[in-house]
Motif scaffolding. Structure first.
Motif, PDB file in Angstrom:
ATOM      1  N   SER A  96     -12.642  -6.000   0.770  1.00 47.08           N
ATOM      2  CA  SER A  96     -11.688  -6.472  -0.233  1.00 47.08           C
ATOM      3  C   SER A  96     -10.719  -5.345  -0.558  1.00 47.08           C
ATOM      4  O   SER A  96     -11.128  -4.273  -1.010  1.00 47.08           O
ATOM      5  CB  SER A  96     -12.418  -6.924  -1.507  1.00 47.08           C
ATOM      6  N   HIS A  97      -9.426  -5.587  -0.303  1.00 45.94           N
ATOM      7  CA  HIS A  97      -8.401  -4.579  -0.539  1.00 45.94           C
ATOM      8  C   HIS A  97      -7.987  -4.475  -1.996  1.00 45.94           C
ATOM      9  O   HIS A  97      -7.313  -3.516  -2.377  1.00 45.94           O
ATOM     10  CB  HIS A  97      -7.157  -4.894   0.302  1.00 45.94           C
ATOM     11  N   GLY A  98      -8.351  -5.448  -2.818  1.00 46.42           N
ATOM     12  CA  GLY A  98      -7.950  -5.416  -4.222  1.00 46.42           C
ATOM     13  C   GLY A  98      -7.015  -6.552  -4.568  1.00 46.42           C
ATOM     14  O   GLY A  98      -6.935  -7.563  -3.875  1.00 46.42           O
ATOM     15  N   ALA A  99      -6.270  -6.377  -5.663  1.00 51.10           N
ATOM     16  CA  ALA A  99      -5.406  -7.430  -6.192  1.00 51.10           C
ATOM     17  C   ALA A  99      -4.343  -7.838  -5.181  1.00 51.10           C
ATOM     18  O   ALA A  99      -3.812  -7.019  -4.445  1.00 51.10           O
ATOM     19  CB  ALA A  99      -4.746  -6.944  -7.479  1.00 51.10           C
ATOM     20  N   GLY A 100      -4.056  -9.124  -5.154  1.00 48.58           N
ATOM     21  CA  GLY A 100      -3.034  -9.652  -4.255  1.00 48.58           C
ATOM     22  C   GLY A 100      -2.458 -10.930  -4.816  1.00 48.58           C
ATOM     23  O   GLY A 100      -2.626 -11.240  -6.005  1.00 48.58           O
ATOM     24  N   LEU A 101      -1.799 -11.702  -3.963  1.00 51.27           N
ATOM     25  CA  LEU A 101      -1.141 -12.923  -4.420  1.00 51.27           C
ATOM     26  C   LEU A 101      -2.144 -13.938  -4.951  1.00 51.27           C
ATOM     27  O   LEU A 101      -1.933 -14.542  -5.999  1.00 51.27           O
ATOM     28  CB  LEU A 101      -0.337 -13.533  -3.266  1.00 51.27           C
ATOM     29  N   ASN A 102      -3.258 -14.120  -4.228  1.00 52.84           N
ATOM     30  CA  ASN A 102      -4.230 -15.157  -4.596  1.00 52.84           C
ATOM     31  C   ASN A 102      -5.569 -14.597  -5.044  1.00 52.84           C
ATOM     32  O   ASN A 102      -6.577 -15.293  -5.025  1.00 52.84           O
ATOM     33  CB  ASN A 102      -4.440 -16.101  -3.403  1.00 52.84           C
ATOM     34  N   THR A 103      -5.580 -13.343  -5.428  1.00 51.98           N
ATOM     35  CA  THR A 103      -6.829 -12.739  -5.896  1.00 51.98           C
ATOM     36  C   THR A 103      -6.557 -11.879  -7.118  1.00 51.98           C
ATOM     37  O   THR A 103      -5.492 -11.251  -7.222  1.00 51.98           O
ATOM     38  CB  THR A 103      -7.485 -11.881  -4.796  1.00 51.98           C
ATOM     39  N   VAL A 104      -7.507 -11.885  -8.044  1.00 54.27           N
ATOM     40  CA  VAL A 104      -7.327 -11.130  -9.290  1.00 54.27           C
ATOM     41  C   VAL A 104      -7.772  -9.687  -9.134  1.00 54.27           C
ATOM     42  O   VAL A 104      -7.675  -8.904 -10.075  1.00 54.27           O
ATOM     43  CB  VAL A 104      -8.105 -11.786 -10.449  1.00 54.27           C
ATOM     44  N   GLY A 105      -8.296  -9.318  -7.960  1.00 52.71           N
ATOM     45  CA  GLY A 105      -8.653  -7.920  -7.760  1.00 52.71           C
ATOM     46  C   GLY A 105     -10.078  -7.751  -7.301  1.00 52.71           C
ATOM     47  O   GLY A 105     -10.721  -8.677  -6.829  1.00 52.71           O
ATOM     48  N   GLY A 106     -10.560  -6.536  -7.448  1.00 53.46           N
ATOM     49  CA  GLY A 106     -11.864  -6.192  -6.927  1.00 53.46           C
ATOM     50  C   GLY A 106     -11.711  -5.509  -5.589  1.00 53.46           C
ATOM     51  O   GLY A 106     -10.939  -5.964  -4.732  1.00 53.46           O
ATOM     52  N   ASP A 252       5.881 -11.351  -4.754  1.00 47.53           N
ATOM     53  CA  ASP A 252       6.961 -11.110  -3.789  1.00 47.53           C
ATOM     54  C   ASP A 252       6.353 -10.709  -2.442  1.00 47.53           C
ATOM     55  O   ASP A 252       5.707  -9.672  -2.316  1.00 47.53           O
ATOM     56  CB  ASP A 252       7.869  -9.991  -4.314  1.00 47.53           C
ATOM     57  N   GLU A 253       6.542 -11.555  -1.421  1.00 46.33           N
ATOM     58  CA  GLU A 253       5.963 -11.285  -0.100  1.00 46.33           C
ATOM     59  C   GLU A 253       6.463  -9.968   0.482  1.00 46.33           C
ATOM     60  O   GLU A 253       5.699  -9.198   1.072  1.00 46.33           O
ATOM     61  CB  GLU A 253       6.279 -12.432   0.857  1.00 46.33           C
ATOM     62  N   SER A 254       7.745  -9.700   0.337  1.00 48.71           N
ATOM     63  CA  SER A 254       8.319  -8.456   0.846  1.00 48.71           C
ATOM     64  C   SER A 254       7.710  -7.245   0.151  1.00 48.71           C
ATOM     65  O   SER A 254       7.416  -6.230   0.785  1.00 48.71           O
ATOM     66  CB  SER A 254       9.832  -8.458   0.656  1.00 48.71           C
ATOM     67  N   ALA A 255       7.496  -7.356  -1.161  1.00 42.92           N
ATOM     68  CA  ALA A 255       6.900  -6.251  -1.918  1.00 42.92           C
ATOM     69  C   ALA A 255       5.468  -5.995  -1.461  1.00 42.92           C
ATOM     70  O   ALA A 255       5.045  -4.835  -1.331  1.00 42.92           O
ATOM     71  CB  ALA A 255       6.934  -6.572  -3.413  1.00 42.92           C
ATOM     72  N   ARG A 256       4.719  -7.077  -1.199  1.00 42.24           N
ATOM     73  CA  ARG A 256       3.347  -6.907  -0.739  1.00 42.24           C
ATOM     74  C   ARG A 256       3.310  -6.254   0.641  1.00 42.24           C
ATOM     75  O   ARG A 256       2.425  -5.445   0.934  1.00 42.24           O
ATOM     76  CB  ARG A 256       2.620  -8.253  -0.702  1.00 42.24           C
ATOM     77  N   THR A 257       4.274  -6.598   1.491  1.00 39.26           N
ATOM     78  CA  THR A 257       4.358  -5.971   2.811  1.00 39.26           C
ATOM     79  C   THR A 257       4.623  -4.483   2.681  1.00 39.26           C
ATOM     80  O   THR A 257       3.983  -3.657   3.348  1.00 39.26           O
ATOM     81  CB  THR A 257       5.470  -6.628   3.649  1.00 39.26           C
ATOM     82  N   SER A 318      11.842   1.957  -7.127  1.00 37.93           N
ATOM     83  CA  SER A 318      12.647   1.256  -6.132  1.00 37.93           C
ATOM     84  C   SER A 318      12.114  -0.142  -5.844  1.00 37.93           C
ATOM     85  O   SER A 318      12.881  -1.040  -5.493  1.00 37.93           O
ATOM     86  CB  SER A 318      12.683   2.073  -4.835  1.00 37.93           C
ATOM     87  N   ASN A 319      10.811  -0.335  -6.010  1.00 30.87           N
ATOM     88  CA  ASN A 319      10.196  -1.628  -5.707  1.00 30.87           C
ATOM     89  C   ASN A 319       9.889  -2.445  -6.959  1.00 30.87           C
ATOM     90  O   ASN A 319       9.078  -3.378  -6.918  1.00 30.87           O
ATOM     91  CB  ASN A 319       8.923  -1.423  -4.891  1.00 30.87           C
ATOM     92  N   GLY A 320      10.552  -2.115  -8.063  1.00 25.60           N
ATOM     93  CA  GLY A 320      10.462  -2.948  -9.254  1.00 25.60           C
ATOM     94  C   GLY A 320       9.273  -2.695 -10.142  1.00 25.60           C
ATOM     95  O   GLY A 320       9.005  -3.478 -11.059  1.00 25.60           O
TER      96      GLY A 320
END
Length: 343
Positions: A96-106, A252-257, A318-320
């Motif tokens: 588990s990499h941590g927080a993302g678009l569809n996950t609250v973290g961990g 933001d998909e670009s930000a996650r990339t 730069s990334n908000g």
């Protein structure tokens, strides 16, 4: 009704035993030998022996091989146990990499060092797969601590007693433990194999996730073998993202990339230098041993070459991710095969 055949006489049993024991391995079809080796990776002679004992039956040969491993594995492991193991691989598993678009973290990940005698075996596909299975097991069985998220050493004894989980088929039922898998591989490769160290990090997803803070993990393996996350040097980095605009950022998909590229760049940076700490300590370390004062050479783009700490702050803006905090490195783990462990 079926009736039991009359028991052969002692002379007949002796003749049958002699016939089976002197059966020529050349009578076993090469196609059967190839099929058995495809499933087990045993030597040609061992495959022929197993098929001879099982009268050419693949299932029977597999059962015979398993019994043979148990019978001879312990003796073989004991015989080679005194041999030095200075080669091998560092394996990484991130579940588990941590927080993302569809996950609250961990976050959940582990790193292990598995050693063997020679570089030849260390680069062997069989050995690499064993390393990945062991580190996957380590990541899966580890538990969160009450001391906050950090990399913590695992008990090698407990890990070796754990059921081995296959990294490429986690749903498969375990057929043995980490210890028996190491023993069986010793028999197959003919070298001593030792599990030197293991560490993991686990932070369960919060029941009430914070809207402005989240954890992330970055990883990097230098010279990864066979398309697997194992090599001579590897690192894991625990990051924290803090911003009132975190939710918008993660949508933001670009930000996650870009975040994924940054995480990998940080992990590569840690490997690329003699990195000993994140921030300066009182031990008078050189700037190149302190992550935040190193020139960020693994980050492409406009912030390349800036000190890592400055680059992270400017990248965040730069990334908000404006506001207090931005992205910071909380902890890291970096291992090289055969190195002297640091306190």
């Amino acid at each position: 009704m079926f009736r039991l055949a009359q028991r052969p006489s002692a002379a007949a049993r002796s003749l049958l035993s002699s016939a089976y024991s002197t059966a020529s391995p050349q009578k076993i079809p090469l196609a059967l030998v190839a099929e058995l080796r495809k499933q087990t990776a045993v030597s040609i002679s061992k495959a022929r022996e197993a098929l001879t004992h099982s009268n050419g039956s693949i299932p029977g040969a597999l059962e015979w091989l398993q019994q043979d491993l148990v019978a001879t594995g312990t003796a073989k492991a004991a015989k080679v146990s005194s041999r030095a193991t200075n080669q091998g691989l560092v394996g990484v598993s991130v579940l588990s990499h941590g927080a993302g678009l569809n996950t609250v973290g961990g976050v959940r990940a582990a790193m292990i060092e598995l050693n063997c005698e020679t570089d030849f075996v260390g680069r062997n596909d069989l050995f690499a797969k064993l390393a990945m299975d062991v580190v996957h097991t380590a990541a899966y069985i580890s538990e969160a601590t009450d001391k906050g998220p950090h990399f913590a050493s695992l008990s090698l004894e407990q890990l070796q007693e754990a059921p081995l989980l296959l990294h490429n088929d986690p749903s498969a039922a375990p057929t043995g433990t980490v210890s028996t898998a190491i023993r069986d591989t010793i028999v197959k490769v003919g070298e001593n194999i030792t599990l030197r160290r293991a560490s993991a990090i686990v932070e369960d997803a919060p029941l009430a996730p914070k809207a402005d803070s989240a954890r992330r993990l970055g990883s990097y393996v230098h010279g990864a073998l066979h398309g697997l996350s194992c090599g001579r040097v590897a690192s894991l980095a625990l990051l924290n993202i803090c911003s009132p605009y975190l939710a918008k950022f993660l949508r933001d998909e670009s930000a996650r990339t870009q975040l994924g590229l940054l995480e990998r760049s940080i992990a590569r940076q840690i490997v690329g230098f003699d990195t000993l700490s994140i921030k300066n300590r009182a031990e008078n370390m050189s700037e190149e041993q302190v992550l935040y004062t190193q020139p960020f050479i693994t980050l492409a783009g406009e912030f390349n070459g800036l000190p890592v700490e400055e680059a992270l702050k400017k990248w965040s803006v730069s990334n908000g991710l404006v506001g207090e905090g931005g992205i910071e490195v909380l902890d890291f783990l970096k291992w090289s095969v055969g190195e002297t462990e640091q306190s």
